[in-house]
Design a protein around this motif. Structure first.
Motif, PDB file in Angstrom:
ATOM      1  N   HIS A 155      -2.628   6.214   2.406  1.00 56.61           N
ATOM      2  CA  HIS A 155      -2.667   6.752   3.767  1.00 56.61           C
ATOM      3  C   HIS A 155      -3.414   8.088   3.804  1.00 56.61           C
ATOM      4  O   HIS A 155      -4.266   8.311   4.671  1.00 56.61           O
ATOM      5  N   ASN A 156      -3.086   8.976   2.878  1.00 59.83           N
ATOM      6  CA  ASN A 156      -3.758  10.281   2.831  1.00 59.83           C
ATOM      7  C   ASN A 156      -5.253  10.131   2.556  1.00 59.83           C
ATOM      8  O   ASN A 156      -6.075  10.863   3.123  1.00 59.83           O
ATOM      9  N   GLN A 171       1.564   3.924  -1.112  1.00 59.71           N
ATOM     10  CA  GLN A 171       1.232   3.904   0.316  1.00 59.71           C
ATOM     11  C   GLN A 171       0.922   5.306   0.833  1.00 59.71           C
ATOM     12  O   GLN A 171       0.075   5.483   1.705  1.00 59.71           O
ATOM     13  N   ASP A 172       1.587   6.344   0.271  1.00 56.78           N
ATOM     14  CA  ASP A 172       1.289   7.719   0.677  1.00 56.78           C
ATOM     15  C   ASP A 172      -0.114   8.122   0.236  1.00 56.78           C
ATOM     16  O   ASP A 172      -0.855   8.740   0.999  1.00 56.78           O
ATOM     17  N   PRO A 201       4.841  10.677  -4.933  1.00 58.19           N
ATOM     18  CA  PRO A 201       4.844   9.822  -3.744  1.00 58.19           C
ATOM     19  C   PRO A 201       4.368   8.409  -4.092  1.00 58.19           C
ATOM     20  O   PRO A 201       3.612   8.226  -5.046  1.00 58.19           O
TER      21      PRO A 201
END
Length: 148
Positions: A62-63, A58-59, A55
């Motif tokens: 975010h997580n 940004q993933d 991923p």
């Protein structure tokens, strides 16, 4: 407080471990005593996997932000008595803590210590040790509470 008056600031490293939760709890208690605020930092990094599709950054960011909010809510509840700033950083945890402390002109850094039993319990973790040796402000290392 006037715009150029410094508020007592605590930078605390959070990774979701029991010792980091204890560090966050201690930092909130201390900030409450001195009328300070907390900058809670959780760090992520992309895994070093050659030619694998992972991923995007940004993933991960975010997580990590979601996890940080969850840990803060779990440890302090959703109505903390102190002001908490959440920060997500990419890279090495010790470097992120030191950078955040410099940027916020932190008065204190708080980190957890992960003991591994036996003789190694006496040793600091690599992040704690690096922060202690390179911080420009005092550092508190909080041990995970012993189970009773």
């Amino acid at each position: 407080m006037s715009s150029n008056e410094h508020q007592y600031t605590i930078v605390v490293g959070v990774d979701g471990s029991p010792s980091s939760k204890a560090a966050l709890r201690w930092a909130a208690w201390h900030a409450g005593l001195v009328g300070g605020s907390i900058t809670a930092i959780m760090v992520w990094d992309l895994p070093m996997i050659y030619n694998w599709e992972v991923p995007g950054p940004q993933d991960f960011a975010h997580n990590t932000a979601t996890t940080l909010s969850t840990v803060i809510d779990e440890v302090l509840g959703d109505t903390s008595p102190v002001e908490i700033h959440k920060e997500v950083a990419q890279g090495h945890p010790a470097r992120a803590l030191l950078d955040a402390a410099d940027e916020t002109r932190a008065d204190l850094i708080v980190v957890g210590n992960r003991g591994h039993g036996g003789f190694t319990e006496a040793l600091l973790g690599s992040v704690s040790q690096h922060v202690v040796h390179h911080a420009h402000c005092p550092v508190v290392i909080v041990r995970e509470p012993a189970e009773t």
